[in-house]
Design a protein around this motif. Sequence first.
Motif, PDB file in Angstrom:
ATOM      1  N   MET A   1      20.721 -14.783 -19.836  1.00  0.00           N
ATOM      2  CA  MET A   1      21.514 -13.780 -19.115  1.00  0.00           C
ATOM      3  C   MET A   1      20.598 -12.645 -18.635  1.00  0.00           C
ATOM      4  O   MET A   1      19.870 -12.051 -19.432  1.00  0.00           O
ATOM      5  N   ILE A   2      20.640 -12.362 -17.338  1.00  0.00           N
ATOM      6  CA  ILE A   2      19.879 -11.258 -16.775  1.00  0.00           C
ATOM      7  C   ILE A   2      20.764 -10.022 -16.741  1.00  0.00           C
ATOM      8  O   ILE A   2      21.812 -10.004 -16.100  1.00  0.00           O
ATOM      9  N   ARG A   3      20.349  -8.988 -17.455  1.00  0.00           N
ATOM     10  CA  ARG A   3      21.119  -7.745 -17.509  1.00  0.00           C
ATOM     11  C   ARG A   3      20.495  -6.630 -16.690  1.00  0.00           C
ATOM     12  O   ARG A   3      21.136  -5.592 -16.471  1.00  0.00           O
ATOM     13  N   ALA A   4      19.241  -6.840 -16.249  1.00  0.00           N
ATOM     14  CA  ALA A   4      18.575  -5.796 -15.460  1.00  0.00           C
ATOM     15  C   ALA A   4      17.569  -6.425 -14.500  1.00  0.00           C
ATOM     16  O   ALA A   4      16.950  -7.449 -14.819  1.00  0.00           O
ATOM     17  N   VAL A   5      17.424  -5.800 -13.347  1.00  0.00           N
ATOM     18  CA  VAL A   5      16.427  -6.232 -12.366  1.00  0.00           C
ATOM     19  C   VAL A   5      15.486  -5.062 -12.110  1.00  0.00           C
ATOM     20  O   VAL A   5      15.924  -3.950 -11.793  1.00  0.00           O
ATOM     21  N   ILE A   6      14.187  -5.322 -12.268  1.00  0.00           N
ATOM     22  CA  ILE A   6      13.173  -4.296 -12.056  1.00  0.00           C
ATOM     23  C   ILE A   6      12.429  -4.606 -10.761  1.00  0.00           C
ATOM     24  O   ILE A   6      11.851  -5.684 -10.607  1.00  0.00           O
ATOM     25  N   PHE A   7      12.454  -3.663  -9.855  1.00  0.00           N
ATOM     26  CA  PHE A   7      11.846  -3.818  -8.540  1.00  0.00           C
ATOM     27  C   PHE A   7      10.466  -3.176  -8.486  1.00  0.00           C
ATOM     28  O   PHE A   7      10.287  -2.046  -8.938  1.00  0.00           O
ATOM     29  N   ASP A   8       9.509  -3.894  -7.921  1.00  0.00           N
ATOM     30  CA  ASP A   8       8.302  -3.242  -7.423  1.00  0.00           C
ATOM     31  C   ASP A   8       8.737  -2.488  -6.167  1.00  0.00           C
ATOM     32  O   ASP A   8       9.864  -2.675  -5.685  1.00  0.00           O
ATOM     33  N   MET A   9       7.868  -1.651  -5.613  1.00  0.00           N
ATOM     34  CA  MET A   9       8.271  -0.927  -4.400  1.00  0.00           C
ATOM     35  C   MET A   9       7.518  -1.378  -3.151  1.00  0.00           C
ATOM     36  O   MET A   9       8.088  -1.983  -2.244  1.00  0.00           O
ATOM     37  N   ASP A  10       6.216  -1.088  -3.101  1.00  0.00           N
ATOM     38  CA  ASP A  10       5.436  -1.354  -1.885  1.00  0.00           C
ATOM     39  C   ASP A  10       5.343  -2.844  -1.598  1.00  0.00           C
ATOM     40  O   ASP A  10       4.903  -3.627  -2.441  1.00  0.00           O
ATOM     41  N   GLY A  11       5.786  -3.239  -0.410  1.00  0.00           N
ATOM     42  CA  GLY A  11       5.724  -4.640  -0.020  1.00  0.00           C
ATOM     43  C   GLY A  11       6.870  -5.469  -0.547  1.00  0.00           C
ATOM     44  O   GLY A  11       7.050  -6.611  -0.132  1.00  0.00           O
ATOM     45  N   LEU A  12       7.658  -4.886  -1.445  1.00  0.00           N
ATOM     46  CA  LEU A  12       8.806  -5.596  -2.032  1.00  0.00           C
ATOM     47  C   LEU A  12      10.116  -4.989  -1.543  1.00  0.00           C
ATOM     48  O   LEU A  12      10.959  -5.684  -0.991  1.00  0.00           O
ATOM     49  N   MET A  13      10.262  -3.691  -1.712  1.00  0.00           N
ATOM     50  CA  MET A  13      11.444  -2.987  -1.220  1.00  0.00           C
ATOM     51  C   MET A  13      11.254  -2.511   0.220  1.00  0.00           C
ATOM     52  O   MET A  13      12.182  -2.579   1.028  1.00  0.00           O
ATOM     53  N   PHE A  14      10.046  -2.026   0.491  1.00  0.00           N
ATOM     54  CA  PHE A  14       9.769  -1.422   1.791  1.00  0.00           C
ATOM     55  C   PHE A  14       8.570  -2.079   2.468  1.00  0.00           C
ATOM     56  O   PHE A  14       7.663  -2.593   1.793  1.00  0.00           O
ATOM     57  N   GLU A  15       8.558  -2.019   3.775  1.00  0.00           N
ATOM     58  CA  GLU A  15       7.484  -2.629   4.569  1.00  0.00           C
ATOM     59  C   GLU A  15       6.282  -1.691   4.628  1.00  0.00           C
ATOM     60  O   GLU A  15       5.733  -1.389   5.687  1.00  0.00           O
ATOM     61  N   THR A  16       5.851  -1.225   3.464  1.00  0.00           N
ATOM     62  CA  THR A  16       4.775  -0.239   3.416  1.00  0.00           C
ATOM     63  C   THR A  16       3.380  -0.850   3.381  1.00  0.00           C
ATOM     64  O   THR A  16       2.416  -0.232   3.839  1.00  0.00           O
ATOM     65  N   GLU A  17       3.243  -2.051   2.816  1.00  0.00           N
ATOM     66  CA  GLU A  17       1.919  -2.667   2.723  1.00  0.00           C
ATOM     67  C   GLU A  17       1.353  -2.976   4.108  1.00  0.00           C
ATOM     68  O   GLU A  17       0.183  -2.730   4.377  1.00  0.00           O
ATOM     69  N   ARG A  18       2.188  -3.508   4.994  1.00  0.00           N
ATOM     70  CA  ARG A  18       1.723  -3.840   6.341  1.00  0.00           C
ATOM     71  C   ARG A  18       1.425  -2.586   7.154  1.00  0.00           C
ATOM     72  O   ARG A  18       0.450  -2.539   7.913  1.00  0.00           O
ATOM     73  N   VAL A  19       2.262  -1.559   6.981  1.00  0.00           N
ATOM     74  CA  VAL A  19       2.007  -0.290   7.666  1.00  0.00           C
ATOM     75  C   VAL A  19       0.694   0.307   7.173  1.00  0.00           C
ATOM     76  O   VAL A  19      -0.130   0.773   7.964  1.00  0.00           O
ATOM     77  N   ALA A  20       0.496   0.285   5.856  1.00  0.00           N
ATOM     78  CA  ALA A  20      -0.737   0.817   5.280  1.00  0.00           C
ATOM     79  C   ALA A  20      -1.951   0.040   5.779  1.00  0.00           C
ATOM     80  O   ALA A  20      -2.984   0.645   6.110  1.00  0.00           O
ATOM     81  N   PHE A  21      -1.837  -1.277   5.838  1.00  0.00           N
ATOM     82  CA  PHE A  21      -2.953  -2.094   6.313  1.00  0.00           C
ATOM     83  C   PHE A  21      -3.332  -1.726   7.740  1.00  0.00           C
ATOM     84  O   PHE A  21      -4.506  -1.519   8.057  1.00  0.00           O
ATOM     85  N   GLN A  22      -2.340  -1.611   8.606  1.00  0.00           N
ATOM     86  CA  GLN A  22      -2.614  -1.291  10.008  1.00  0.00           C
ATOM     87  C   GLN A  22      -3.263   0.084  10.149  1.00  0.00           C
ATOM     88  O   GLN A  22      -4.208   0.264  10.924  1.00  0.00           O
ATOM     89  N   MET A  23      -2.776   1.041   9.365  1.00  0.00           N
ATOM     90  CA  MET A  23      -3.343   2.389   9.443  1.00  0.00           C
ATOM     91  C   MET A  23      -4.739   2.463   8.836  1.00  0.00           C
ATOM     92  O   MET A  23      -5.615   3.153   9.359  1.00  0.00           O
ATOM     93  N   LEU A  24      -4.945   1.764   7.723  1.00  0.00           N
ATOM     94  CA  LEU A  24      -6.280   1.721   7.120  1.00  0.00           C
ATOM     95  C   LEU A  24      -7.278   1.048   8.067  1.00  0.00           C
ATOM     96  O   LEU A  24      -8.418   1.501   8.215  1.00  0.00           O
ATOM     97  N   GLN A  86      10.918   8.688  11.263  1.00  0.00           N
ATOM     98  CA  GLN A  86      11.550   7.472  11.778  1.00  0.00           C
ATOM     99  C   GLN A  86      12.313   6.677  10.714  1.00  0.00           C
ATOM    100  O   GLN A  86      12.929   5.667  11.030  1.00  0.00           O
ATOM    101  N   GLY A  87      12.260   7.130   9.477  1.00  0.00           N
ATOM    102  CA  GLY A  87      12.866   6.365   8.399  1.00  0.00           C
ATOM    103  C   GLY A  87      11.886   5.333   7.864  1.00  0.00           C
ATOM    104  O   GLY A  87      10.881   5.017   8.511  1.00  0.00           O
ATOM    105  N   ILE A  88      12.171   4.816   6.684  1.00  0.00           N
ATOM    106  CA  ILE A  88      11.273   3.841   6.066  1.00  0.00           C
ATOM    107  C   ILE A  88      11.849   2.440   6.256  1.00  0.00           C
ATOM    108  O   ILE A  88      13.036   2.213   6.021  1.00  0.00           O
ATOM    109  N   PRO A  89      11.028   1.498   6.735  1.00  0.00           N
ATOM    110  CA  PRO A  89      11.555   0.145   6.985  1.00  0.00           C
ATOM    111  C   PRO A  89      11.808  -0.612   5.682  1.00  0.00           C
ATOM    112  O   PRO A  89      10.883  -0.887   4.920  1.00  0.00           O
ATOM    113  N   CYS A  90      13.068  -0.952   5.447  1.00  0.00           N
ATOM    114  CA  CYS A  90      13.431  -1.714   4.245  1.00  0.00           C
ATOM    115  C   CYS A  90      13.190  -3.198   4.478  1.00  0.00           C
ATOM    116  O   CYS A  90      13.328  -3.703   5.595  1.00  0.00           O
TER     117      CYS A  90
END
Length: 223
Positions: A1-24, A86-90
């Motif tokens: 039985m799963i009672r909790a879900v733990i989320f990573d953030m960058d690249g999982l919840m938000f499209e931040t990894e690709r944005v960071a890559f392009q800017m870097l 512009q908001g954060i891309p989910c």
Amino acid sequence: MIRAVIFDMDGLMFETERVAFQMLQTACAKRGLQFTIDMKRQMCGADFAVSAQIFADAFGAIDPAYTYDVCWSGVRKEMEKLFAEQGIPCKPGLRELLDFLSDRGIKTAVASGSARHVVQKYIEIADLGEYFPVIVGGGDFRQPKPSPESFLLAAERLTVSAPECLVLEDSGRGLEAAYRAGMCAIWVPDLDIPRQEILAKTDAVCETLADVIPWLKAQNSLS
């Protein structure tokens, strides 16, 4: 039985990894340096010290004055300005999955290597604060992923045992941390390509966060 879900953030919840890559990549190119996708993949799920070493190994002999600290501080400010305006891309399926979990009383938390104030800011911009009563960010724990410390701390704050937790990750380091914590783990691909021995331990691979829902229904015998 799963009672909790733990989320990573960058690249999982938000499209931040690709944005960071392009800017870097753009920031490095201005100094005649080539920041590659392989370098970014090595940084996925890594803490600042590991990322700084990857950067130094690649560019230290060419431009020793241009450290990861210098580069990333500029990129971070640029990202925060972009998301504030512009908001954060989910990532696809995020809100659908969060609503599913909320409706069924499954607890949720974020456990990210990013600084806590950054995690809180991004969640605020995305208007997702109501879904995450527990946020674990950089500074809350000593050992970064693949140490299980951040996930175990999130479970403790949720008052849920490790075997009752599902971790959602996009990086190999994060998946390994979940295994070490004794939790279920699902890989939702982004930039990183985990090693095959890590993927072999994964409970499932889901192309989007919405695809996690059928797995949870089967695991918890939900309709």
